[in-house]
Design a protein around this motif. Structure first.
Motif, PDB file in Angstrom:
ATOM      1  N   SER A 202       0.828  -1.211   0.000  1.00 25.33           N
ATOM      2  CA  SER A 202       0.000   0.000   0.000  1.00 25.33           C
ATOM      3  C   SER A 202       0.861   1.261   0.000  1.00 25.33           C
ATOM      4  N   ILE A 203       0.373   2.279  -0.679  1.00 22.80           N
ATOM      5  CA  ILE A 203       1.061   3.567  -0.650  1.00 22.80           C
ATOM      6  C   ILE A 203       1.158   4.053   0.803  1.00 22.80           C
TER       7      ILE A 203
ATOM      8  N   VAL B 260     -14.941   4.572   6.089  1.00 18.80           N
ATOM      9  CA  VAL B 260     -15.282   5.994   5.913  1.00 18.80           C
ATOM     10  C   VAL B 260     -16.721   6.235   5.456  1.00 18.80           C
TER      11      VAL B 260
ATOM     12  N   LYS C 210     -11.829  11.224  -8.658  1.00 16.41           N
ATOM     13  CA  LYS C 210     -10.558  11.895  -8.331  1.00 16.41           C
ATOM     14  C   LYS C 210     -10.628  13.382  -8.675  1.00 16.41           C
TER      15      LYS C 210
ATOM     16  N   ILE D   4       1.197   2.272  -9.384  1.00 15.44           N
ATOM     17  CA  ILE D   4       1.990   1.396  -8.515  1.00 15.44           C
ATOM     18  C   ILE D   4       1.151   0.154  -8.262  1.00 15.44           C
TER      19      ILE D   4
ATOM     20  N   THR E 177      -0.621  -2.185  -6.393  1.00 21.51           N
ATOM     21  CA  THR E 177      -1.171  -2.384  -5.040  1.00 21.51           C
ATOM     22  C   THR E 177      -2.484  -3.149  -5.184  1.00 21.51           C
TER      23      THR E 177
ATOM     24  N   ALA F 139      -5.557  -2.038  -4.610  1.00 23.26           N
ATOM     25  CA  ALA F 139      -6.543  -1.186  -5.281  1.00 23.26           C
ATOM     26  C   ALA F 139      -6.286  -1.177  -6.790  1.00 23.26           C
TER      27      ALA F 139
HETATM   28  O1  0WD Z   1      -1.406   3.075  -8.852  1.00 25.57           O
HETATM   29  C1  0WD Z   1      -1.819   3.273  -7.727  1.00 25.57           C
HETATM   30  N1  0WD Z   1      -1.802   2.318  -6.827  1.00 25.57           N
HETATM   31  C2  0WD Z   1      -2.317   4.634  -7.355  1.00 25.57           C
HETATM   32  C3  0WD Z   1      -3.103   4.809  -6.246  1.00 25.57           C
HETATM   33  C4  0WD Z   1      -1.953   5.764  -8.240  1.00 25.57           C
HETATM   34  C5  0WD Z   1      -2.457   7.031  -7.785  1.00 25.57           C
HETATM   35  C6  0WD Z   1      -3.259   7.149  -6.682  1.00 25.57           C
HETATM   36  N2  0WD Z   1      -3.581   6.041  -5.937  1.00 25.57           N
HETATM   37  C7  0WD Z   1      -4.457   6.238  -4.778  1.00 25.57           C
HETATM   38  C8  0WD Z   1      -5.661   5.320  -4.680  1.00 25.57           C
HETATM   39  O2  0WD Z   1      -6.698   5.728  -5.542  1.00 25.57           O
HETATM   40  C9  0WD Z   1      -6.036   5.506  -3.217  1.00 25.57           C
HETATM   41  O3  0WD Z   1      -6.727   6.732  -3.059  1.00 25.57           O
HETATM   42  O4  0WD Z   1      -3.746   5.985  -3.593  1.00 25.57           O
HETATM   43  C10 0WD Z   1      -4.652   5.638  -2.559  1.00 25.57           C
HETATM   44  C11 0WD Z   1      -4.156   4.372  -1.875  1.00 25.57           C
HETATM   45  O5  0WD Z   1      -4.259   3.304  -2.760  1.00 25.57           O
HETATM   46  P1  0WD Z   1      -3.254   2.059  -2.845  1.00 25.57           P
HETATM   47  O6  0WD Z   1      -2.210   2.146  -1.817  1.00 25.57           O
HETATM   48  O7  0WD Z   1      -2.887   1.913  -4.280  1.00 25.57           O
HETATM   49  O8  0WD Z   1      -4.251   0.829  -2.581  1.00 25.57           O
HETATM   50  P2  0WD Z   1      -4.522  -0.183  -1.378  1.00 25.57           P
HETATM   51  O9  0WD Z   1      -3.265  -0.734  -0.846  1.00 25.57           O
HETATM   52  O10 0WD Z   1      -5.540  -1.156  -1.897  1.00 25.57           O
HETATM   53  O11 0WD Z   1      -5.209   0.765  -0.301  1.00 25.57           O
HETATM   54  C12 0WD Z   1      -6.427   1.436  -0.522  1.00 25.57           C
HETATM   55  C13 0WD Z   1      -7.316   1.149   0.652  1.00 25.57           C
HETATM   56  C14 0WD Z   1      -8.229  -0.049   0.640  1.00 25.57           C
HETATM   57  O12 0WD Z   1      -7.690  -1.172   0.287  1.00 25.57           O
HETATM   58  P3  0WD Z   1      -8.600  -2.376  -0.358  1.00 25.57           P
HETATM   59  O13 0WD Z   1      -7.611  -3.016  -1.253  1.00 25.57           O
HETATM   60  O14 0WD Z   1      -8.984  -3.183   0.831  1.00 25.57           O
HETATM   61  O15 0WD Z   1      -9.766  -1.775  -1.107  1.00 25.57           O
HETATM   62  O16 0WD Z   1      -8.355   2.070   0.843  1.00 25.57           O
HETATM   63  C15 0WD Z   1      -9.089   1.570   1.938  1.00 25.57           C
HETATM   64  C16 0WD Z   1      -8.806   0.106   2.046  1.00 25.57           C
HETATM   65  O17 0WD Z   1      -7.984  -0.174   3.115  1.00 25.57           O
HETATM   66  N3  0WD Z   1     -10.512   1.698   1.809  1.00 25.57           N
HETATM   67  C17 0WD Z   1     -11.269   2.163   2.807  1.00 25.57           C
HETATM   68  N4  0WD Z   1     -10.931   2.636   4.020  1.00 25.57           N
HETATM   69  C18 0WD Z   1     -11.923   3.026   4.828  1.00 25.57           C
HETATM   70  N5  0WD Z   1     -13.207   2.961   4.483  1.00 25.57           N
HETATM   71  C19 0WD Z   1     -12.587   2.075   2.362  1.00 25.57           C
HETATM   72  C20 0WD Z   1     -13.594   2.490   3.267  1.00 25.57           C
HETATM   73  N6  0WD Z   1     -14.900   2.445   2.963  1.00 25.57           N
HETATM   74  N7  0WD Z   1     -12.606   1.551   1.110  1.00 25.57           N
HETATM   75  C21 0WD Z   1     -11.330   1.330   0.786  1.00 25.57           C
END
Ligand code: 0WD
Length: 256
Positions: free
Chosen positions: A19-20, A65, A164, A193, A195, A197
């Motif tokens: 995760s980021i 959230v 976004k 990256i 991950t 998500a």
């Molecule tokens: O390429 C990428 N990975 C990018 C990510 C490029 C640019 C931006 N981002 C953003 C994502 O859109 C997100 O806003 O960075 C942020 C973090 O994302 P991440 O680190 O890539 O993804 P991940 O490790 O999956 O963490 C995001 C987490 C969720 O993970 P899962 O995989 O379980 O959906 O967001 C959290 C959850 O832990 N999340 C929530 N937290 C609280 N309440 C909820 C919720 N309802 N839904 C998701």
């Protein structure tokens, strides 16, 4: 002494070691911040606790959230334990998987659109609302994670693009409103990256490949690089920066 020493920071969005938010945690710990974490759902509890303990933190709180009572409870606990808070990291995004494949209009639904905006954009405002009273008089900072799909029609990013875009508008409106209280609000627009998500986006490998080929640095970025930028933006070193979206994408967005 690190440049975040004395700062109390809440980190949301840790879901795995990739995760980021995990990269942000490492940078924050190295720079001396005191940390609290949230986790979404019981499945993630022990993983987030492990990361917290590794950095000397016992403050690990549940947070979905979409639930106002959980947001209230998190900031209630932080008030009890810390009295106030200097930094909130919002690293949360979600859209139903079916909406992240095929065409935008083909896949979008009223319910999916509302949910993506609720979790990915409104939640930043909700955290800002709840954190505001705890951030008074502290040179505080709110930071979120966004993506190029906010400003360009990136294939398959679909409903997350409008979500976004809304998040980035939130950064500006919140920065304008909170500036008078010494609270800064910024976003990091990260390159792709791998991950959890990201794995939900069909064709994500293509995004990674394109970034590697076409970015100015001819490579992808890492969670460590995003973490270091997050640490800087959340620190007093960035005291003159607010309402900004800073690209950490190896220079992809500037290429013609
Ligand atoms: O390429 C990428 N990975 C990018 C990510 C490029 C640019 C931006 N981002 C953003 C994502 O859109 C997100 O806003 O960075 C942020 C973090 O994302 P991440 O680190 O890539 O993804 P991940 O490790 O999956 O963490 C995001 C987490 C969720 O993970 P899962 O995989 O379980 O959906 O967001 C959290 C959850 O832990 N999340 C929530 N937290 C609280 N309440 C909820 C919720 N309802 N839904 C998701």
């Amino acid at each position: 002494m690190g440049f975040l020493s004395g700062k109390k920071a809440l980190i949301t969005g840790v879901a795995s070691e990739r995760s980021i938010a995990t990269g942000i945690t490492e940078a924050f710990a190295r720079e001396g911040a005191e940390l609290a974490f949230t986790y979404q759902g019981d499945k993630l509890k022990s993983r987030v606790e492990e990361l917290a303990h590794a950095h000397g933190s016992e403050l690990v709180l549940p947070l979905d959230v979409t639930r106002d009572n959980e947001i209230e409870a998190v900031f209630g606990s932080l008030k009890d334990v810390w009295g106030g808070i200097d930094i909130v990291i919002h690293s949360i995004g979600f859209a139903p998987r079916e909406l992240l494949q095929g065409g935008y209009l083909e896949s979008v639904t009223r319910e999916g659109y509302a949910l993506a905006h609720d979790i990915s954009a409104y939640s930043f405002a909700a955290l800002g609302k709840a954190a505001r009273p705890l951030m008074q008089g502290r040179d505080a900072s709110l930071l979120t994670l966004t993506y190029l799909g906010a400003v360009r029609a990136v294939p398959m990013y679909n409903v997350m693009g409008p979500a976004k875009a809304s998040l980035e508008a939130n950064v500006r409106f919140m920065a304008a409103e909170l500036g008078a209280e010494g609270i800064r609000v910024n976003g990091i627009s990260a390159g792709p990256i791998k991950t959890l998500a990201a794995a939900g986006i069909k064709g994500f490998r293509g995004m990674l490949g394109a970034a590697e080929k076409m970015s100015a640095l001819r490579r992808n970025v890492t969670i460590e690089e995003v973490g270091n930028t997050a640490a800087f933006l959340s620190s007093d070193l960035a005291s003159g920066i607010t309402g900004e979206i800073l690209y950490v994408d190896a220079g992809y967005n500037i290429m013609g």
